[in-house]
Design a protein around this motif. Structure first.
Motif, PDB file in Angstrom:
ATOM      1  N   HIS A 152       0.838  -1.194   0.000  1.00  0.00           N
ATOM      2  CA  HIS A 152       0.000   0.000   0.000  1.00  0.00           C
ATOM      3  C   HIS A 152       0.876   1.248   0.000  1.00  0.00           C
ATOM      4  O   HIS A 152       2.033   1.214   0.393  1.00  0.00           O
ATOM      5  CB  HIS A 152      -0.969  -0.001   1.190  1.00  0.00           C
ATOM      6  CG  HIS A 152      -0.324   0.319   2.499  1.00  0.00           C
ATOM      7  ND1 HIS A 152       0.382  -0.605   3.224  1.00  0.00           N
ATOM      8  CD2 HIS A 152      -0.275   1.475   3.195  1.00  0.00           C
ATOM      9  CE1 HIS A 152       0.824  -0.039   4.325  1.00  0.00           C
ATOM     10  NE2 HIS A 152       0.454   1.222   4.337  1.00  0.00           N
ATOM     11  N   ALA A 153       0.266   2.341  -0.480  1.00  0.00           N
ATOM     12  CA  ALA A 153       0.955   3.631  -0.512  1.00  0.00           C
ATOM     13  C   ALA A 153      -0.065   4.709  -0.157  1.00  0.00           C
ATOM     14  O   ALA A 153      -1.223   4.627  -0.548  1.00  0.00           O
ATOM     15  CB  ALA A 153       1.534   3.892  -1.894  1.00  0.00           C
ATOM     16  N   VAL A 154       0.374   5.702   0.608  1.00  0.00           N
ATOM     17  CA  VAL A 154      -0.494   6.789   1.042  1.00  0.00           C
ATOM     18  C   VAL A 154       0.081   8.101   0.529  1.00  0.00           C
ATOM     19  O   VAL A 154       1.283   8.333   0.616  1.00  0.00           O
ATOM     20  CB  VAL A 154      -0.606   6.836   2.584  1.00  0.00           C
ATOM     21  CG1 VAL A 154      -1.502   7.981   3.025  1.00  0.00           C
ATOM     22  CG2 VAL A 154      -1.096   5.501   3.128  1.00  0.00           C
ATOM     23  N   SER A 155      -0.797   8.970  -0.018  1.00  0.00           N
ATOM     24  CA  SER A 155      -0.369  10.298  -0.448  1.00  0.00           C
ATOM     25  C   SER A 155      -1.465  11.297  -0.105  1.00  0.00           C
ATOM     26  O   SER A 155      -2.601  10.934   0.155  1.00  0.00           O
ATOM     27  CB  SER A 155      -0.078  10.324  -1.952  1.00  0.00           C
ATOM     28  OG  SER A 155      -1.264  10.053  -2.679  1.00  0.00           O
TER      29      SER A 155
ATOM     30  N   LYS B 204      -6.719  12.411   1.464  1.00  0.00           N
ATOM     31  CA  LYS B 204      -5.661  11.404   1.350  1.00  0.00           C
ATOM     32  C   LYS B 204      -6.095  10.353   0.336  1.00  0.00           C
ATOM     33  O   LYS B 204      -7.276  10.029   0.233  1.00  0.00           O
ATOM     34  CB  LYS B 204      -5.406  10.719   2.687  1.00  0.00           C
ATOM     35  CG  LYS B 204      -4.733  11.593   3.713  1.00  0.00           C
ATOM     36  CD  LYS B 204      -4.186  10.745   4.846  1.00  0.00           C
ATOM     37  CE  LYS B 204      -3.595  11.573   5.957  1.00  0.00           C
ATOM     38  NZ  LYS B 204      -2.573  12.492   5.569  1.00  0.00           N
ATOM     39  N   ARG B 205      -5.121   9.818  -0.382  1.00  0.00           N
ATOM     40  CA  ARG B 205      -5.345   8.707  -1.296  1.00  0.00           C
ATOM     41  C   ARG B 205      -4.537   7.512  -0.792  1.00  0.00           C
ATOM     42  O   ARG B 205      -3.355   7.644  -0.514  1.00  0.00           O
ATOM     43  CB  ARG B 205      -4.906   9.070  -2.714  1.00  0.00           C
ATOM     44  CG  ARG B 205      -5.826  10.035  -3.401  1.00  0.00           C
ATOM     45  CD  ARG B 205      -5.291  10.451  -4.772  1.00  0.00           C
ATOM     46  NE  ARG B 205      -6.158  11.414  -5.383  1.00  0.00           N
ATOM     47  CZ  ARG B 205      -6.162  12.722  -5.093  1.00  0.00           C
ATOM     48  NH1 ARG B 205      -5.342  13.186  -4.183  1.00  0.00           N
ATOM     49  NH2 ARG B 205      -6.996  13.535  -5.693  1.00  0.00           N
ATOM     50  N   VAL B 206      -5.203   6.385  -0.707  1.00  0.00           N
ATOM     51  CA  VAL B 206      -4.528   5.152  -0.295  1.00  0.00           C
ATOM     52  C   VAL B 206      -4.679   4.155  -1.438  1.00  0.00           C
ATOM     53  O   VAL B 206      -5.796   3.851  -1.865  1.00  0.00           O
ATOM     54  CB  VAL B 206      -5.140   4.572   0.998  1.00  0.00           C
ATOM     55  CG1 VAL B 206      -4.424   3.287   1.395  1.00  0.00           C
ATOM     56  CG2 VAL B 206      -5.097   5.591   2.123  1.00  0.00           C
ATOM     57  N   ARG B 207      -3.571   3.683  -1.962  1.00  0.00           N
ATOM     58  CA  ARG B 207      -3.603   2.664  -3.010  1.00  0.00           C
ATOM     59  C   ARG B 207      -3.155   1.348  -2.402  1.00  0.00           C
ATOM     60  O   ARG B 207      -2.117   1.271  -1.740  1.00  0.00           O
ATOM     61  CB  ARG B 207      -2.680   3.029  -4.172  1.00  0.00           C
ATOM     62  CG  ARG B 207      -2.646   1.954  -5.244  1.00  0.00           C
ATOM     63  CD  ARG B 207      -1.922   2.392  -6.496  1.00  0.00           C
ATOM     64  NE  ARG B 207      -1.656   1.279  -7.384  1.00  0.00           N
ATOM     65  CZ  ARG B 207      -2.544   0.647  -8.132  1.00  0.00           C
ATOM     66  NH1 ARG B 207      -3.806   1.016  -8.094  1.00  0.00           N
ATOM     67  NH2 ARG B 207      -2.192  -0.349  -8.913  1.00  0.00           N
ATOM     68  N   VAL B 208      -3.966   0.306  -2.605  1.00  0.00           N
ATOM     69  CA  VAL B 208      -3.676  -1.019  -2.068  1.00  0.00           C
ATOM     70  C   VAL B 208      -3.588  -1.993  -3.231  1.00  0.00           C
ATOM     71  O   VAL B 208      -4.427  -1.969  -4.137  1.00  0.00           O
ATOM     72  CB  VAL B 208      -4.786  -1.474  -1.081  1.00  0.00           C
ATOM     73  CG1 VAL B 208      -4.507  -2.875  -0.565  1.00  0.00           C
ATOM     74  CG2 VAL B 208      -4.916  -0.498   0.070  1.00  0.00           C
TER      75      VAL B 208
ATOM     76  N   MET C 167      -9.990   9.463   0.813  1.00  0.00           N
ATOM     77  CA  MET C 167     -10.544   9.829   2.121  1.00  0.00           C
ATOM     78  C   MET C 167     -10.535  11.343   2.252  1.00  0.00           C
ATOM     79  O   MET C 167      -9.505  11.983   2.018  1.00  0.00           O
ATOM     80  CB  MET C 167      -9.730   9.188   3.242  1.00  0.00           C
ATOM     81  CG  MET C 167      -9.706   7.680   3.169  1.00  0.00           C
ATOM     82  SD  MET C 167      -8.889   6.846   4.562  1.00  0.00           S
ATOM     83  CE  MET C 167      -7.385   7.729   4.750  1.00  0.00           C
TER      84      MET C 167
END
Length: 197
Positions: A3-6, A12-16, A33
């Motif tokens: 996962h990565a958070v930006s 916020k964007r969380v890519r899983v 979010m």
């Protein structure tokens, strides 16, 4: 899983990414979010009403997905799915209540948001237009938009599906709980004839 958070303080964007045993990506999700803050906005009457259906406890008919054979699968063992409107044995729009029967993730409680995401994936099966015996339809994308977190153990899905002659389709679902409307879901569909056996 990776996962990565930006993003910043408000968005916020969380890519899983879900990976298989060979470290290949087999599924991914992007979560957006946004910070919720009371801003004193008046209601302008634009709220979407929830469908006029019986409460989950009054619904006793289990959903059958377009003649799909009875088998041990997530929709038969992981969820309690009760028909609230329409006819899941016939093509066309339908509405159902969904409740998790076991944890969606082992060792974790199933949140109402998790249930909303899982139930949203069933819009095209609930409101099928092509029978499972003759056609395969793949959800190539699922988008879930929540205007508020659902409440309670039941999540309602009122779905409709459209399929074009070229095999492209879309399923649109209204999401609601006992309190009322809480979101929408959209599925892009790829439909093709089931290979002869």
């Amino acid at each position: 899983m990776k996962h990565a958070v930006s993003g910043g303080r408000s968005v916020k964007r969380v890519r899983v990414e879900l990976l298989d045993a060979d470290d290949r990506e087999v599924a991914s999700a992007l979560l957006l979010m946004q910070r919720a803050t009371e801003v004193g906005m008046p209601r302008f009457g634009c709220a979407v009403p929830a469908p006029d259906v019986p409460p989950a406890d009054a619904c006793t008919t289990s959903v059958r997905f377009g003649g799909m054979p009875k088998q041990s699968a997530f929709h038969t063992t992981g969820l309690d799915i009760r028909l609230a409107a329409g006819d899941s044995e016939q093509p066309g729009p339908a509405t159902a209540w969904f409740r998790a029967e076991r944890p969606l993730v082992a060792g974790r409680d199933t949140s109402t948001v998790m249930l909303a995401c899982a139930a949203s994936d069933f819009g095209n099966g609930l409101s099928w237009e092509t029978p499972f015996s003759d056609y395969v339809f793949v959800n190539s994308d699922l988008t879930v938009l929540l205007e508020r977190p659902p409440e309670g153990e039941w999540l309602g899905v009122a779905a409709g599906t459209r399929v074009a002659a070229d095999g492209t389709g879309i399923a649109q679902s209204q999401l609601f709980d006992q309190r009322g409307h809480c979101g929408q879901a959209f599925q892009n569909l790829l439909v093709f004839a089931r290979p002869a056996r």
